[in-house]
Write a protein that holds these residues in place. Structure first.
Motif, short mmCIF file in Angstrom:
data_model
loop_
_atom_site.label_atom_id
_atom_site.label_comp_id
_atom_site.label_asym_id
_atom_site.label_seq_id
_atom_site.Cartn_x
_atom_site.Cartn_y
_atom_site.Cartn_z
N UNK A 62 0.86 -1.18 0.00
CA UNK A 62 0.00 0.00 0.00
C UNK A 62 0.90 1.24 0.00
N UNK A 63 0.53 2.19 -0.82
CA UNK A 63 1.23 3.48 -0.87
C UNK A 63 0.15 4.54 -1.06
N UNK A 64 0.16 5.56 -0.19
CA UNK A 64 -0.82 6.62 -0.35
C UNK A 64 -0.19 7.99 -0.14
N UNK A 65 -0.83 8.97 -0.74
CA UNK A 65 -0.37 10.36 -0.63
C UNK A 65 -1.59 11.28 -0.67
N UNK A 66 -1.62 12.20 0.24
CA UNK A 66 -2.67 13.22 0.27
C UNK A 66 -2.03 14.57 0.04
N UNK A 67 -2.57 15.34 -0.91
CA UNK A 67 -2.05 16.67 -1.18
C UNK A 67 -3.22 17.59 -1.54
N UNK A 68 -2.92 18.74 -2.08
CA UNK A 68 -3.96 19.71 -2.42
C UNK A 68 -4.93 19.25 -3.48
N UNK A 69 -4.52 18.33 -4.34
CA UNK A 69 -5.39 17.83 -5.41
C UNK A 69 -6.37 16.77 -4.91
N UNK A 70 -5.93 15.96 -3.97
CA UNK A 70 -6.79 14.89 -3.49
C UNK A 70 -5.98 13.79 -2.84
N UNK A 71 -6.50 12.58 -2.89
CA UNK A 71 -5.92 11.42 -2.23
C UNK A 71 -5.60 10.35 -3.26
N UNK A 72 -4.35 9.89 -3.28
CA UNK A 72 -3.90 8.84 -4.19
C UNK A 72 -3.57 7.60 -3.37
N UNK A 73 -4.03 6.43 -3.84
CA UNK A 73 -3.81 5.19 -3.13
C UNK A 73 -3.44 4.10 -4.13
N UNK A 74 -2.24 3.54 -4.00
CA UNK A 74 -1.79 2.42 -4.83
C UNK A 74 -1.80 1.16 -3.96
#
Length: 140
Positions: A62-74
């Protein structure tokens, strides 16, 4: 302390895997047959985490990132496993998996919406083995 084999270090590691990255398995699941991916990003703050585990069935990641655009989850789910994936958000129409709306993507089934312990909503999906890239755009 002369040893790094200490309960305190193990409990911190468990929190990083289960608590922050969100890599766990369903109650009663054996050998990660039913992994649960439930990332816990901080409220509105830019942040990220990743974790992987070599299970008897293969690699779960699992890899995730939250930033100004939204939430990404691999997510990577090994052969013979079916995972439950929680994506922070309140609107299924705002979530994509790859090139498709998440609920219409091959191998992905929309299960429902849950209220998280923090009061926010998470969209719940069931996914077959494979690699998935979820994106939940920021709304509001």
């Amino acid at each position: 302390m002369n040893s790094f084999n200490h309960y305190g270090l193990g409990s911190v590691g468990e929190w990083l895997y289960r608590g922050l990255a969100g890599l766990d398995q369903a109650p009663g699941s054996v050998a990660y047959r039913e992994p649960v991916i439930r990332p816990r990003p901080f409220d509105g703050e830019p942040c990220r985490a990743e974790a992987a585990y070599e299970s008897p069935r293969g690699r779960i990641a699992v890899r995730w990132r939250q930033d100004g655009d939204g939430f990404r989850l691999d997510v990577t789910v090994p052969p013979g496993a079916t995972a439950t994936v929680h994506v922070p958000g309140a609107d299924d129409a705002a979530v994509r998996e790859g090139e498709h709306p998440a609920g219409e993507s091959p191998g992905v089934e929309f299960v429902g919406i849950e209220t998280a312990a923090t009061g926010g909503k998470t969209l719940v999906y069931r996914v077959e083995s494979g690699d998935y890239r979820f994106f939940a755009r920021r709304t509001g």
